[in-house]
Write a protein that holds these residues in place. Structure first.
Motif, PDB file in Angstrom:
ATOM      1  N   ARG A 214      14.704  12.407  15.227  1.00 60.89           N
ATOM      2  CA  ARG A 214      14.690  13.568  16.107  1.00 60.89           C
ATOM      3  C   ARG A 214      14.095  14.791  15.411  1.00 60.89           C
ATOM      4  O   ARG A 214      14.483  15.127  14.290  1.00 60.89           O
ATOM      5  N   GLY A 215      13.140  15.426  16.074  1.00 63.57           N
ATOM      6  CA  GLY A 215      12.512  16.624  15.539  1.00 63.57           C
ATOM      7  C   GLY A 215      11.356  16.360  14.595  1.00 63.57           C
ATOM      8  O   GLY A 215      10.626  17.290  14.234  1.00 63.57           O
ATOM      9  N   VAL A 216      11.190  15.102  14.174  1.00 64.76           N
ATOM     10  CA  VAL A 216      10.067  14.766  13.291  1.00 64.76           C
ATOM     11  C   VAL A 216       8.835  14.577  14.171  1.00 64.76           C
ATOM     12  O   VAL A 216       8.791  13.665  14.999  1.00 64.76           O
ATOM     13  N   ARG A 217       7.859  15.439  13.981  1.00 67.33           N
ATOM     14  CA  ARG A 217       6.738  15.468  14.920  1.00 67.33           C
ATOM     15  C   ARG A 217       5.999  14.135  14.979  1.00 67.33           C
ATOM     16  O   ARG A 217       5.725  13.624  16.061  1.00 67.33           O
ATOM     17  N   ARG A 218       5.699  13.579  13.835  1.00 64.17           N
ATOM     18  CA  ARG A 218       4.969  12.316  13.839  1.00 64.17           C
ATOM     19  C   ARG A 218       5.422  11.438  12.669  1.00 64.17           C
ATOM     20  O   ARG A 218       4.789  11.421  11.612  1.00 64.17           O
ATOM     21  N   PRO A 219       6.510  10.689  12.851  1.00 67.24           N
ATOM     22  CA  PRO A 219       6.852   9.706  11.823  1.00 67.24           C
ATOM     23  C   PRO A 219       5.781   8.623  11.799  1.00 67.24           C
ATOM     24  O   PRO A 219       4.987   8.493  12.749  1.00 67.24           O
ATOM     25  N   LEU A 220       5.718   7.883  10.727  1.00 66.20           N
ATOM     26  CA  LEU A 220       4.796   6.758  10.706  1.00 66.20           C
ATOM     27  C   LEU A 220       5.185   5.758  11.782  1.00 66.20           C
ATOM     28  O   LEU A 220       6.340   5.672  12.198  1.00 66.20           O
ATOM     29  N   VAL A 221       4.212   4.978  12.216  1.00 63.27           N
ATOM     30  CA  VAL A 221       4.466   3.839  13.103  1.00 63.27           C
ATOM     31  C   VAL A 221       3.961   2.583  12.402  1.00 63.27           C
ATOM     32  O   VAL A 221       3.294   2.654  11.362  1.00 63.27           O
ATOM     33  N   ALA A 222       4.295   1.441  12.966  1.00 55.92           N
ATOM     34  CA  ALA A 222       3.978   0.163  12.319  1.00 55.92           C
ATOM     35  C   ALA A 222       2.493   0.022  12.031  1.00 55.92           C
ATOM     36  O   ALA A 222       2.095  -0.513  10.986  1.00 55.92           O
ATOM     37  N   GLU A 223       1.666   0.511  12.941  1.00 55.86           N
ATOM     38  CA  GLU A 223       0.224   0.370  12.758  1.00 55.86           C
ATOM     39  C   GLU A 223      -0.298   1.161  11.565  1.00 55.86           C
ATOM     40  O   GLU A 223      -1.305   0.783  10.950  1.00 55.86           O
ATOM     41  N   ASP A 224       0.369   2.266  11.221  1.00 55.14           N
ATOM     42  CA  ASP A 224      -0.026   3.029  10.037  1.00 55.14           C
ATOM     43  C   ASP A 224       0.169   2.196   8.771  1.00 55.14           C
ATOM     44  O   ASP A 224      -0.668   2.207   7.866  1.00 55.14           O
ATOM     45  N   VAL A 225       1.286   1.496   8.709  1.00 59.57           N
ATOM     46  CA  VAL A 225       1.558   0.662   7.541  1.00 59.57           C
ATOM     47  C   VAL A 225       0.618  -0.536   7.518  1.00 59.57           C
ATOM     48  O   VAL A 225       0.103  -0.919   6.461  1.00 59.57           O
ATOM     49  N   ALA A 226       0.366  -1.126   8.676  1.00 60.65           N
ATOM     50  CA  ALA A 226      -0.577  -2.245   8.760  1.00 60.65           C
ATOM     51  C   ALA A 226      -1.959  -1.840   8.267  1.00 60.65           C
ATOM     52  O   ALA A 226      -2.674  -2.631   7.634  1.00 60.65           O
ATOM     53  N   ASP A 227      -2.349  -0.605   8.548  1.00 57.21           N
ATOM     54  CA  ASP A 227      -3.626  -0.085   8.078  1.00 57.21           C
ATOM     55  C   ASP A 227      -3.678  -0.056   6.556  1.00 57.21           C
ATOM     56  O   ASP A 227      -4.698  -0.406   5.942  1.00 57.21           O
ATOM     57  N   CYS A 228      -2.569   0.335   5.931  1.00 54.43           N
ATOM     58  CA  CYS A 228      -2.493   0.347   4.462  1.00 54.43           C
ATOM     59  C   CYS A 228      -2.580  -1.066   3.892  1.00 54.43           C
ATOM     60  O   CYS A 228      -3.240  -1.307   2.879  1.00 54.43           O
ATOM     61  N   VAL A 229      -1.896  -1.998   4.545  1.00 52.99           N
ATOM     62  CA  VAL A 229      -1.943  -3.400   4.106  1.00 52.99           C
ATOM     63  C   VAL A 229      -3.370  -3.924   4.165  1.00 52.99           C
ATOM     64  O   VAL A 229      -3.883  -4.518   3.207  1.00 52.99           O
ATOM     65  N   ALA A 230      -4.027  -3.694   5.299  1.00 50.64           N
ATOM     66  CA  ALA A 230      -5.398  -4.186   5.466  1.00 50.64           C
ATOM     67  C   ALA A 230      -6.334  -3.563   4.442  1.00 50.64           C
ATOM     68  O   ALA A 230      -7.208  -4.242   3.886  1.00 50.64           O
ATOM     69  N   TRP A 231      -6.157  -2.272   4.175  1.00 47.29           N
ATOM     70  CA  TRP A 231      -7.013  -1.608   3.190  1.00 47.29           C
ATOM     71  C   TRP A 231      -6.841  -2.233   1.808  1.00 47.29           C
ATOM     72  O   TRP A 231      -7.822  -2.549   1.127  1.00 47.29           O
ATOM     73  N   ALA A 232      -5.593  -2.444   1.396  1.00 49.52           N
ATOM     74  CA  ALA A 232      -5.338  -3.011   0.067  1.00 49.52           C
ATOM     75  C   ALA A 232      -5.909  -4.420  -0.055  1.00 49.52           C
ATOM     76  O   ALA A 232      -6.467  -4.795  -1.091  1.00 49.52           O
ATOM     77  N   LEU A 233      -5.778  -5.201   1.015  1.00 50.90           N
ATOM     78  CA  LEU A 233      -6.205  -6.608   0.957  1.00 50.90           C
ATOM     79  C   LEU A 233      -7.714  -6.781   1.082  1.00 50.90           C
ATOM     80  O   LEU A 233      -8.234  -7.857   0.750  1.00 50.90           O
ATOM     81  N   THR A 234      -8.402  -5.761   1.544  1.00 47.29           N
ATOM     82  CA  THR A 234      -9.851  -5.886   1.717  1.00 47.29           C
ATOM     83  C   THR A 234     -10.647  -5.146   0.656  1.00 47.29           C
ATOM     84  O   THR A 234     -11.865  -5.009   0.765  1.00 47.29           O
ATOM     85  N   ARG A 235      -9.967  -4.669  -0.416  1.00 42.76           N
ATOM     86  CA  ARG A 235     -10.702  -4.141  -1.566  1.00 42.76           C
ATOM     87  C   ARG A 235     -11.354  -5.308  -2.302  1.00 42.76           C
ATOM     88  O   ARG A 235     -10.911  -6.450  -2.210  1.00 42.76           O
ATOM     89  N   PRO A 236     -12.421  -5.035  -3.065  1.00 39.95           N
ATOM     90  CA  PRO A 236     -12.977  -6.090  -3.927  1.00 39.95           C
ATOM     91  C   PRO A 236     -11.866  -6.681  -4.791  1.00 39.95           C
ATOM     92  O   PRO A 236     -10.960  -5.961  -5.224  1.00 39.95           O
ATOM     93  N   HIS A 237     -11.927  -7.983  -5.031  1.00 39.89           N
ATOM     94  CA  HIS A 237     -10.759  -8.657  -5.595  1.00 39.89           C
ATOM     95  C   HIS A 237     -10.443  -8.262  -7.031  1.00 39.89           C
ATOM     96  O   HIS A 237      -9.344  -8.566  -7.526  1.00 39.89           O
ATOM     97  N   HIS A 238     -11.336  -7.553  -7.704  1.00 40.22           N
ATOM     98  CA  HIS A 238     -10.980  -7.064  -9.040  1.00 40.22           C
ATOM     99  C   HIS A 238     -10.155  -5.781  -8.973  1.00 40.22           C
ATOM    100  O   HIS A 238      -9.668  -5.302 -10.000  1.00 40.22           O
ATOM    101  N   VAL A 239      -9.995  -5.226  -7.777  1.00 37.19           N
ATOM    102  CA  VAL A 239      -9.233  -3.986  -7.585  1.00 37.19           C
ATOM    103  C   VAL A 239      -7.817  -4.348  -7.149  1.00 37.19           C
ATOM    104  O   VAL A 239      -7.621  -4.896  -6.064  1.00 37.19           O
ATOM    105  N   ASN A 240      -6.830  -4.038  -7.973  1.00 41.59           N
ATOM    106  CA  ASN A 240      -5.432  -4.346  -7.661  1.00 41.59           C
ATOM    107  C   ASN A 240      -4.686  -3.055  -7.339  1.00 41.59           C
ATOM    108  O   ASN A 240      -4.523  -2.187  -8.186  1.00 41.59           O
TER     109      ASN A 240
END
Length: 262
Positions: A214-240
């Motif tokens: 309540r009162g939090v203008r924009r908490p994260l939603v599931a798609e925001d976290v999914a975006d982070c997952v996709a970004w991490a997994l699609t880096r060149p494989h030498h990037v951890n």
């Protein structure tokens, strides 16, 4: 050519996940479902696992994935799940949850045991079962859905923070143990994420669950976290990406959240 996108004569580039099989656990709702959908859109061959097969099957049909029943607390279920997979390039250990908000003095040890079984032991169980396939892929990704609760403790959260601290340590340990193997170990640690079930499952009352945001203008939603997952997994494989902490802008720390008045 200035101002004009260059198009390869061989046609459009393949999507980043093309040819790679990604397993997502806890995919029947929330972050797991959003992650599965995002990875399917990125071209991964997605396999989703969860206990609620009806919801899982509906998701799989919608995004073009494969649904398999999975109960991480049942060794036989994990064994059958692993045996059904010929190839695994990515494992997203997303399944978990919080089931109480009691102080330690009022701890329900059954709730503690459930929290630890789902978040920690189940995660270890499946990771152990699929790790040989990740290594055999030659470019595996082992991703843990952690939490800022695994980095910072807070009142009333001990059962969950203890479990997520264990997940954080598990990721750190595997990063060390697999340093010479072709497997990346990634941890995503979200802060406040508003999903349909997480807080409701924890407090058992919809009004109390809604009050968290309540009162939090924009908490994260599931798609925001999914975006982070996709970004991490699609880096060149030498990037951890060892650890990625993500919070809404309104949440500067676990206890410091900007809330607007009604």
């Amino acid at each position: 050519m200035t101002g004009v996108a260059e198009i390869s004569s061989s046609g459009p580039r393949p999507l980043p996940g093309t040819g790679r099989t990604a397993v997502v656990t806890g995919a029947s709702s929330g972050i797991g479902a959003a992650t599965a959908a995002r990875l399917a859109a990125e071209g991964f061959d997605v396999v989703v696992g969860a206990r609620r097969l009806d919801r899982l099957t509906a998701l799989a049909e919608r995004i073009g994935a494969r649904a398999l029943p999975l109960d991480l607390t049942d060794p036989a279920s994990v064994e059958a799940f692993a045996a059904a997979l010929d190839r695994v390039d990515v494992l997203v250990n997303n399944a978990g949850g919080a089931f109480d908000a009691a102080p330690v003095a009022e701890a329900d040890l059954d709730s503690w045991a459930r929290t630890y079984e789902v978040n920690v032991l189940g995660t270890v169980r499946l990771t152990k079962a699929l790790l040989p396939k990740l290594v055999a892929s030659g470019a595996g990704d082992l991703l843990f859905m952690g939490s800022t609760a695994g980095l910072v403790s807070y009142e009333g959260g001990a059962s969950y923070t203890a479990a997520k601290h264990a997940v954080h340590t598990l990721a750190e340990t595997l990063r060390l143990e697999l340093y010479d193997q072709p497997v990346r170990v990634v941890e995503i640690a979200p802060g406040m994420v508003k999903t349909e079930e997480f807080t409701l499952n924890r407090v058992g009352d919809r009004e109390r669950a809604e009050s968290v945001y309540r009162g939090v203008r924009r908490p994260l939603v599931a798609e925001d976290v999914a975006d982070c997952v996709a970004w991490a997994l699609t880096r060149p494989h030498h990037v951890n990406v060892d650890l990625l902490v993500v919070r809404p802008r309104a949440q500067a720390a676990q206890h410091k959240v900007h809330r607007e008045s009604d």
